[in-house]
Scaffold this motif. Structure first.
Motif, PDB file in Angstrom:
ATOM      1  N   MET A   1       0.853  -1.224   0.117  1.00  0.00           N
ATOM      2  CA  MET A   1      -0.089   0.049   0.021  1.00  0.00           C
ATOM      3  C   MET A   1       0.951   1.328   0.011  1.00  0.00           C
ATOM      4  O   MET A   1       0.774   2.128   0.942  1.00  0.00           O
ATOM      5  CB  MET A   1      -0.958   0.052   1.223  1.00  0.00           C
ATOM      6  CG  MET A   1      -2.368  -0.472   0.932  1.00  0.00           C
ATOM      7  SD  MET A   1      -2.830  -0.218  -0.521  1.00  0.00           S
ATOM      8  CE  MET A   1      -3.166   1.634  -0.758  1.00  0.00           C
TER       9      MET A   1
ATOM     10  N   ASP B   1      -1.455   2.934  -4.602  1.00  0.00           N
ATOM     11  CA  ASP B   1      -2.676   3.590  -4.612  1.00  0.00           C
ATOM     12  C   ASP B   1      -3.357   4.147  -5.779  1.00  0.00           C
ATOM     13  O   ASP B   1      -4.394   3.969  -6.190  1.00  0.00           O
ATOM     14  CB  ASP B   1      -2.577   4.450  -3.343  1.00  0.00           C
ATOM     15  CG  ASP B   1      -4.201   5.291  -2.985  1.00  0.00           C
ATOM     16  OD1 ASP B   1      -5.017   4.475  -3.294  1.00  0.00           O
ATOM     17  OD2 ASP B   1      -4.016   6.340  -2.483  1.00  0.00           O
TER      18      ASP B   1
ATOM     19  N   ARG C   1      -6.142   2.818  -7.804  1.00  0.00           N
ATOM     20  CA  ARG C   1      -7.391   3.476  -8.101  1.00  0.00           C
ATOM     21  C   ARG C   1      -7.788   4.161  -9.456  1.00  0.00           C
ATOM     22  O   ARG C   1      -9.104   4.288  -9.771  1.00  0.00           O
ATOM     23  CB  ARG C   1      -7.177   5.041  -7.255  1.00  0.00           C
ATOM     24  CG  ARG C   1      -8.132   5.481  -6.450  1.00  0.00           C
ATOM     25  CD  ARG C   1      -8.032   6.800  -5.875  1.00  0.00           C
ATOM     26  NE  ARG C   1      -7.135   6.893  -4.545  1.00  0.00           N
ATOM     27  CZ  ARG C   1      -7.229   7.764  -3.823  1.00  0.00           C
ATOM     28  NH1 ARG C   1      -7.818   8.847  -4.124  1.00  0.00           N
ATOM     29  NH2 ARG C   1      -6.430   7.885  -2.482  1.00  0.00           N
TER      30      ARG C   1
ATOM     31  N   ILE D   1      -3.487   5.376   5.874  1.00  0.00           N
ATOM     32  CA  ILE D   1      -2.575   5.258   5.014  1.00  0.00           C
ATOM     33  C   ILE D   1      -2.685   3.928   4.200  1.00  0.00           C
ATOM     34  O   ILE D   1      -2.777   3.852   2.901  1.00  0.00           O
ATOM     35  CB  ILE D   1      -1.084   5.068   5.534  1.00  0.00           C
ATOM     36  CG1 ILE D   1      -0.849   6.634   6.000  1.00  0.00           C
ATOM     37  CG2 ILE D   1      -0.043   5.177   4.471  1.00  0.00           C
ATOM     38  CD1 ILE D   1       0.398   6.881   6.850  1.00  0.00           C
ATOM     39  N   GLN D   2      -2.907   2.930   4.908  1.00  0.00           N
ATOM     40  CA  GLN D   2      -3.339   1.566   4.235  1.00  0.00           C
ATOM     41  C   GLN D   2      -4.541   1.496   3.486  1.00  0.00           C
ATOM     42  O   GLN D   2      -4.383   0.751   2.507  1.00  0.00           O
ATOM     43  CB  GLN D   2      -3.331   0.269   5.160  1.00  0.00           C
ATOM     44  CG  GLN D   2      -1.846   0.000   5.614  1.00  0.00           C
ATOM     45  CD  GLN D   2      -1.832  -0.977   6.705  1.00  0.00           C
ATOM     46  OE1 GLN D   2      -2.518  -1.166   7.580  1.00  0.00           O
ATOM     47  NE2 GLN D   2      -0.736  -2.061   6.751  1.00  0.00           N
TER      48      GLN D   2
ATOM     49  N   HIS E   1      -5.986   4.334   1.893  1.00  0.00           N
ATOM     50  CA  HIS E   1      -5.463   5.217   0.747  1.00  0.00           C
ATOM     51  C   HIS E   1      -4.044   5.924   0.955  1.00  0.00           C
ATOM     52  O   HIS E   1      -4.221   6.571   1.953  1.00  0.00           O
ATOM     53  CB  HIS E   1      -6.505   6.076   0.432  1.00  0.00           C
ATOM     54  CG  HIS E   1      -7.693   5.672  -0.595  1.00  0.00           C
ATOM     55  ND1 HIS E   1      -7.510   5.175  -1.876  1.00  0.00           N
ATOM     56  CD2 HIS E   1      -8.914   5.420  -0.264  1.00  0.00           C
ATOM     57  CE1 HIS E   1      -8.462   4.676  -2.259  1.00  0.00           C
ATOM     58  NE2 HIS E   1      -9.582   4.860  -1.405  1.00  0.00           N
ATOM     59  N   ALA E   2      -3.125   5.479   0.224  1.00  0.00           N
ATOM     60  CA  ALA E   2      -1.905   6.339   0.512  1.00  0.00           C
ATOM     61  C   ALA E   2      -1.669   7.652   0.094  1.00  0.00           C
ATOM     62  O   ALA E   2      -0.864   8.335   0.429  1.00  0.00           O
ATOM     63  CB  ALA E   2      -0.764   5.312   0.081  1.00  0.00           C
TER      64      ALA E   2
END
Lengths: 327, 280
Positions: free
Chosen positions: A139, A144, A148, B43-44, B46-47
Motif C-alpha cells: 500500500m 494507490d 485507483r 494510509i493503508q 488510501h496512501a
C-alpha cells in the motif's frame, strides 16, 4: 628597498598555508597511501589493524576484478548514471534555453528555479527512504494511484522488478540534479555576449539556429565540467541505492560500486583488503574517464584559432611599430 | 508591449512543462507531510490524500518510542555541520589569502597542487581513512568528521577567485603602514571584505555536511552519536516495518530544518549555484 620589503612578507604565504597542508597530509594523503597499501595485504576482520603483505601482491585486485558481484556493481553504476545523466542534461539544456532566451520571458522564472533546485538540498538518505515508501508494497502511494485509476488490478511490487528498481534510482538522481545543472547552464548562457545573439538575429537566424550554433558551442566548457563532476559523483552513488531497496534489489539490480565497497568493508566478513583494492580500481577508472572526457571535448578549432589570433596580433604590433618608426 | 515572436502554442507548452516539473518537485514532499499526520490504517486504505488527519502526535510518539531520537540527531548533526563549516570557511579563506596576497616561491606550484587534488573522490579513500581513525581511537568522535574540512580544495579555489576580483591590495598595504600585523589584518580587514563569498560557501558546506551519510555511517557506531541521516536510515529497519505514519513523520522531521533554511536563503543559494560554487 621594495624588493626587500616583499621578501620579508613571503614567509606569511607559507605560514598561512600550513593548516591546509598539514590537514591535507593527515586526513587525505595518509589515508590515500594507507588505502593503497591495504589493497596489497591480508587485512580483514572487525577491529583488526595488523596486516601482512600477500605473497601474490595483486591477489585482491584479481579477486575483485573476477568477482561477478563487482562486475554487476560496475555495470549497474554506469547504467544508472547514464539513465539519469542523459535526460538530466537534455532537460537542463532545454530549460536553460527557455529561461535565458531573448525571444520570450518565462514569467515566474525565479519561482521555477527555486522549486526545481529544491530536491538537491534535501538529504539523499531521506529522499531514498521517501521514494522507497512512495513505491511501497502493498500500500504505497504509487500503488494507490495505479489501483485507483485501474492501471493495475492488484498492487504491484515495484522494487521486486529489476527495471523499476534501477529506474527509480536513476529517476531520483535525475530529479535531484537537473535543477542544479539547469542553473549552471543558465549562468553560462547569460555570460555570453549579447552581441553574438543580436548579430545572428540581424542575419535572420531562428531561435533554434541560435541555440544550435551559438549557445551550444559556447557552453562546451561548462558541459565538460558538468559531465565530469556528474560522472565522479555518479560513480560514488551510495545513499540512494543503499537505502532505497533492501539488499540492493532483485539480483543485486541496484548494487553500485560504492555500496559494494561498503558491504565488503563494513558488513559480513569485514574484508578491508578487498574493499581497498576495489576502491583503487574505482579511483583509476574515475581518473581515466575524467582524462578521456577532457581530451575528447578539447576544442581543436579553438586552439588553432587562439594561435591564429596571436599571430595576427603580433603582426599588427609589428606593423604599428614600423609605422611609428616611419612617422 | 513588445509583440512576441513565438507562437502561443509554444508558450503554452513551455508553461505546461514548468508546471509539471513543479508538481514533480513538490508532490513527494506533500504526500510525505500529509501522511505524517495520518494513522497507519488510514494510509493503508488510501496512501495518497491531501487532507491532513489528526494523528500527528501519536505518530510522533510511536516514532520516538523506538530507536529514533530526532532531537539527539539534530544536535549531533548541528555540532558536526557547524564545526566543519566554520573550519572550512575560515581556513579556506586563509589559504586563499596566502595564495593571493603574498608572493612566495611555492605559490604557483601550491595552487596547481590544489587544482589537482580537487577531483580526489572522498569515498574511494574511505578504507584507509577509517583504519587510520580507528587506530588513533577517534571513531565516535565528532572531531574526526570536523577537522578534515580544514583542507577544502574546492572552497580554496573559489575563495581565491573571489579574492582576486574584490580584495584591494592597497588596503592591506596601508594597514601595514598603520602597524597592523598580518594576522590582525587577515582577521579584521580581509574576513569582513570576504563576507559575501563566505556566506555563500558556508551555506553549501553546511548542507553538504548535514546531508553526508557515508563517513558518519562508518565512523559513528554508538547510538547516541548518530547524525540525522543515520537516524533516517534506521527508518528502513524492521522495527518500523508497518508503522507507515511514523516513518513519514520521521522523514518530515529531517526535511523540515532544510526546508526552512532553503526558503529563507533560496535567493543566495540559487545565486551561489550560478557562480559555480558547489561541488557536483
Amino acid at each position: 628597498m621594495k624588493k626587500k620589503n616583499k621578501l620579508s612578507y613571503a614567509k606569511y604565504g607559507y605560514l598561512f598555508s600550513i593548516p591546509f597542508v598539514v590537514t591535507f597530509c593527515i586526513f587525505t594523503l595518509y589515508p590515500v597511501i594507507y588505502t593503497v597499501i591495504i589493497g596489497f595485504t591480508d587485512l580483514k576482520g572487525i577491529g583488526m589493524t595488523k596486516f601482512h603483505f600477500l605473497e601474490n601482491p595483486f591477489q585482491n585486485f584479481q579477486q575483485i576484478l573476477s568477482a561477478p558481484t563487482f562486475q554487476t556493481a560496475l555495470g549497474n553504476t554506469f547504467l544508472m548514471w547514464g539513465m539519469n545523466f542523459l535526460p538530466q542534461i537534455l532537460l537542463a539544456l532545454v530549460l536553460a534555453a527557455w529561461f535565458s532566451g531573448t525571444l520570450f520571458k518565462v514569467k515566474g522564472q525565479g519561482f521555477f528555479k527555486v522549486v526545481f533546485y529544491m530536491p538537491n538540498i534535501i538529504t539523499a538518505a531521506t529522499v531514498a527512504i521517501l521514494f522507497g515508501a512512495l513505491f511501497g508494497y502493498p500500500m504505497g502511494p504509487m500503488n494507490d494511484l495505479v489501483t485507483r485509476f485501474g492501471i493495475c488490478d492488484a498492487p504491484y511490487e515495484f522494487m521486486r522488478n529489476k527495471g523499476w528498481a534501477r529506474g527509480v534510482v536513476a529517476f531520483i538522481q535525475f530529479w535531484m540534479w537537473y535543477g542544479y545543472t539547469m542553473i549552471v547552464l543558465i549562468s553560462g548562457i547569460l555570460g555570453m555576449s549579447p552581441e553574438w545573439f543580436e548579430a545572428a538575429e540581424i542575419d535572420g537566424a531562428s531561435g533554434w539556429q541560435k541555440f544550435l550554433y551559438i549557445t551550444l558551442p559556447n557552453l562546451r566548457t561548462i558541459l565538460i565540467y558538468t559531465l565530469v563532476t556528474s560522472l565522479i559523483g555518479g560513480l560514488q552513488m551510495f545513499d540512494i541505492p543503499k537505502l532505497l531497496v533492501n539488499k540492493s534489489g532483485p539480483n543485486n539490480a541496484t548494487l553500485t560500486t560504492s555500496v559494494f565497497i561498503y558491504n565488503q568493508a563494513f558488513e559480513g566478513s569485514y574484508m578491508y583488503n578487498r574493499a581497498s583494492a576495489a576502491s583503487m580500481i574505482m579511483f583509476v577508472i574515475i581518473a581515466i574517464l575524467s582524462a578521456v572526457v577532457f581530451f575528447l571535448m578539447r576544442d581543436k578549432s579553438e586552439v588553432a584559432e587562439r594561435k591564429e589570433l596571436k599571430r595576427v596580433e603580433r603582426e599588427r604590433r609589428k606593423a604599428l611599430r614600423a609605422e611609428g618608426r616611419n612617422s | 508591449m513588445k509583440k512576441l515572436n513565438v507562437s502561443r502554442g509554444f508558450l503554452v507548452f513551455v508553461y505546461a512543462v514548468c508546471i509539471l516539473l513543479t508538481i514533480l518537485s513538490i508532490m513527494p514532499f506533500l504526500i510525505m507531510v500529509v501522511n505524517a499526520t495520518r494513522s497507519t490504517t488510514e494510509i493503508q486504505q488510501h496512501a495518497i490524500s491531501f487532507l491532513p488527519s489528526t494523528h500527528l502526535l501519536s505518530n510522533f510518539q510511536i516514532l520516538t518510542g523506538k530507536s529514533f531520537n530526532p532531537a539527539r540527531g539534530f544536535l549531533n548533526s548541528m555540532i558536526i555541520s557547524v564545526g566543519s563549516t566554520a573550519c572550512a570557511v575560515y581556513f579556506s579563506t586563509m589559504t586563499a589569502y596566502a595564495l593571493v596576497v603574498y608572493s612566495w616561491r611555492l605559490r604557483q606550484p601550491f595552487f596547481t597542487f590544489i587544482m589537482a587534488i580537487m577531483m580526489i573522490p572522498s569515498q574511494v579513500v574511505s578504507i584507509g581513512f577509517y583504519q587510520f581513525i580507528y587506530q588513533i581511537h577517534m571513531t565516535n568522535n565528532f572531531l574526526a568528521l570536523i577537522l578534515p574540512s580544514i583542507a577544502a580544495p574546492t572552497m580554496v579555489f573559489f575563495m581565491r577567485q573571489y579574492m582576486l576580483s574584490t580584495l584591494p591590495l592597497d588596503i592591506i598595504n596601508s594597514a601595514r603602514i598603520d602597524g597592523s600585523k598580518e594576522w590582525y589584518s587577515f582577521n579584521h580587514i580581509v574576513l569582513p571584505i570576504m563576507k559575501p563569498a563566505i556566506a555563500t560557501q558556508a551555506i553549501f558546506s553546511f548542507v553538504n555536511s548535514w546531508n553526508n551519510l557515508f563517513l558518519p555511517l562508518i565512523l559513528l557506531t554508538k547510538q547516541e552519536k548518530y547524525t540525522m541521516p543515520i537516524m533516517v536510515s534506521l527508518l528502513k529497519g524492521d522495527i518500523y516495518k508497518t508503522e507507515y505514519g511514523a516513518i513519514y513523520m520521521g522523514l518530515t522531521l529531517t526535511v523540515l530544518p532544510l526546508f526552512i533554511v532553503y526558503f529563507l536563503l533560496s535567493k543566495y543559494i540559487i545565486a551561489g549555484v550560478a557562480l559555480g560554487g558547489v561541488k557536483g
